[in-house]
Write an enzyme that holds these catalytic residues in place. Structure first.
Site, mmCIF file in Angstrom:
data_model
loop_
_atom_site.group_PDB
_atom_site.id
_atom_site.type_symbol
_atom_site.label_atom_id
_atom_site.label_comp_id
_atom_site.label_asym_id
_atom_site.label_seq_id
_atom_site.Cartn_x
_atom_site.Cartn_y
_atom_site.Cartn_z
ATOM 1 N N ARG A 239 0.843 -1.201 0.000
ATOM 2 C CA ARG A 239 0.000 0.000 0.000
ATOM 3 C C ARG A 239 0.880 1.254 0.000
ATOM 4 O O ARG A 239 0.622 2.217 -0.719
ATOM 5 C CB ARG A 239 -0.925 0.003 1.228
ATOM 6 C CG ARG A 239 -2.087 -0.969 1.125
ATOM 7 C CD ARG A 239 -3.083 -0.772 2.269
ATOM 8 N NE ARG A 239 -2.615 -1.338 3.532
ATOM 9 C CZ ARG A 239 -2.921 -2.557 3.969
ATOM 10 N NH1 ARG A 239 -3.707 -3.347 3.260
ATOM 11 N NH2 ARG A 239 -2.462 -2.994 5.124
ATOM 12 N N CYS A 367 -3.026 -13.813 -3.507
ATOM 13 C CA CYS A 367 -2.784 -14.341 -2.160
ATOM 14 C C CYS A 367 -3.118 -15.834 -2.121
ATOM 15 O O CYS A 367 -3.391 -16.392 -1.072
ATOM 16 C CB CYS A 367 -3.575 -13.559 -1.115
ATOM 17 S SG CYS A 367 -5.346 -13.620 -1.360
#
Ligand code: SAH
Length: 424
Positions: A239, A367
């Site tokens: 992020r 993921c």
């Protein structure tokens, strides 16, 4: 045809060797799981899982969660483990040391070790939201502990951790002094382990408005009803990377959850940020997060939609972006789902490439434990080819350092990402 021709002299010698265990026997009152000859190899490499098919026989009558001794076919000591007759992974190793006693002191030492690792890596300087214990990778199979400011969230994913639940709570209370320990033992894996779902306060009281400050961004976290234990801590560094690249760009954040990447992009000076998620609750919290940070809500647009459909719509509308983030949920929990997952990844990435302006950036993640770094890159390469764009990998990323990967447990490396730049 002739198999023998390919047998090396070394291998032949091994086959003729009498089967004598090198491992010493260790006295034990409890049950023993005898591992089939040849199936002990992964344990010798310190991989912590034993599949039920690897068991030769069980001596004694262990109950679910009991500590058992794992032995090789000759009775030599291999490891101490937690037993679960209901799981395909019927034992998870706690320790490979014969003289170890699996008790509260053992767990205090292991938990202290995990906390010290985070302290040594100075992770608290970036965030007060952090994974403190990352299961197998911290030597505690099945145990997840996440910190959100002064609240700890405990997630028990195995019969062994279930057995020591109160001990973990005592130790965490003593070492971390949280105002609350909240239990989110409601992951999908619990059912496979034959364990009931639990979602409740375990110690203390849960504060009403809980938030963390991650790299200076405030993020409200709902530990009771949010996804995972409340937030996707593993994407913290990624992020921050996106925040630093967002200035002046039109950003599209797909699978935005509570706005993580969007908040960083807005703070980083993005021209506009369109965020999409299929969870109305998550989007609501995302908008609270914009307000919590005093960010300009006018630059942010939120869309409650299915990303697969929304991307097609944006393509048909001829919308273009300079930075696209694709952070979907786990498409492939294991390698068995890889093929179906690959189609999903290819689909969204192909559309993502098509929505980018020349020189634009695609930040794409997976993921899925069942999709390797290699395979992921191949899928993305296929998507770029079909989209008709030339793209370069400018960065390869993984989970943040509070989600370490134990070398003997490569399954721990589930999160992978590529930041790509398409040619002008
Ligand atoms: N990037 C986020 C985490 C994303 S998790 C962060 O940094 O915090 C994946 C998100 O995808 C979840 O919020 C889930 O609600 C959402 N999701 C799952 N399937 C979806 C779909 N088909 N369309 C849109 N959103 C979806």
């Amino acid at each position: 045809m002739n198999q023998k021709r390919h047998t090396s002299p070394d291998r032949r010698r091994e086959q003729h060797k009498p089967q004598v265990s090198k491992a010493p026997r260790v006295a034990f009152d409890g049950a023993r799981l005898i591992i089939q000859a040849g199936r002990e190899k992964s344990l010798l490499r310190r991989h912590p899982w034993v599949f039920s098919g690897a068991i030769e026989r069980i001596e004694g009558k262990p109950a679910s969660g009991d500590t058992v001794q794992l032995c090789d076919a000759q009775g030599g000591f291999l490891a101490w483990a937690a037993y679960n007759p209901q799981s395909q992974i019927c034992a998870r190793a706690w320790s490979w040391q014969g003289d170890e006693k699996i008790d509260a002191n053992f767990f205090r030492r292991k938990i202290t070790g995990a906390l010290n690792a985070r302290r040594d890596l100075k992770l608290a300087q970036h965030s007060n939201g952090m994974r403190l214990i990352h299961g197998e990778s911290d030597g505690l199979p099945g145990l997840i502990v996440d910190q959100y400011a002064d609240v700890l969230v405990l997630q028990l994913g195995s019969a062994g951790t279930e057995r020591w639940r109160e001990t973990f709570a005592d130790i965490l209370q003593e070492l971390c002094n949280p105002v609350c320990i909240y239990e989110r033992s409601d992951s999908d894996g619990r059912e496979l382990e034959g364990l009931e779902i639990r979602n409740a306060v375990l110690r203390g009281a849960l504060p009403e408005n809980l938030s963390i400050t991650e790299n200076g961004v405030r993020i409200a976290v709902d530990v009771a009803a949010g996804q995972k234990t409340g937030f996707y801590l593993d994407q913290r560094d990624n992020r921050a990377q996106i925040g630093a690249l967002a200035e002046g760009r039109d950003v599209l954040n797909c699978f935005c959850y509570t706005g993580g990447f969007s908040l960083y992009a807005l703070r980083g000076g993005a021209k506009s940020v369109l965020s999409i998620d299929a969870s109305a609750e998550a989007l609501q919290l995302a908008q609270c997060n914009v307000a919590l940070n005093g960010l300009d809500a006018g630059r942010a647009e939120w869309l409650d939609a299915d990303v697969f459909a929304a991307l097609r719509k944006l393509r048909d509308q001829n919308r273009k972006f300079d930075l696209i983030i694709l952070d979907p949920p786990k498409f492939a929990p294991t390698a068995a789902f890889a093929e179906k997952a690959a189609r999903g990844y290819k689909d969204i990435n192909l559309l993502g490439f098509k929505l980018l302006r020349p020189g634009g950036l695609l930040a794409t993640y997976s993921c899925s434990g069942g999709i390797s770094d290699d395979l992921f890159q191949k899928i993305i390469a296929g998507a770029a080819l079909d989209a008709g764009v030339d793209a370069q990998i400018v960065s390869r990323v993984h989970a943040a350092a509070d989600h370490p990967v134990l070398l003997s447990f490569p399954e721990g490396a589930y999160l992978k990402g590529l930041v790509l730049r398409v040619a002008n």
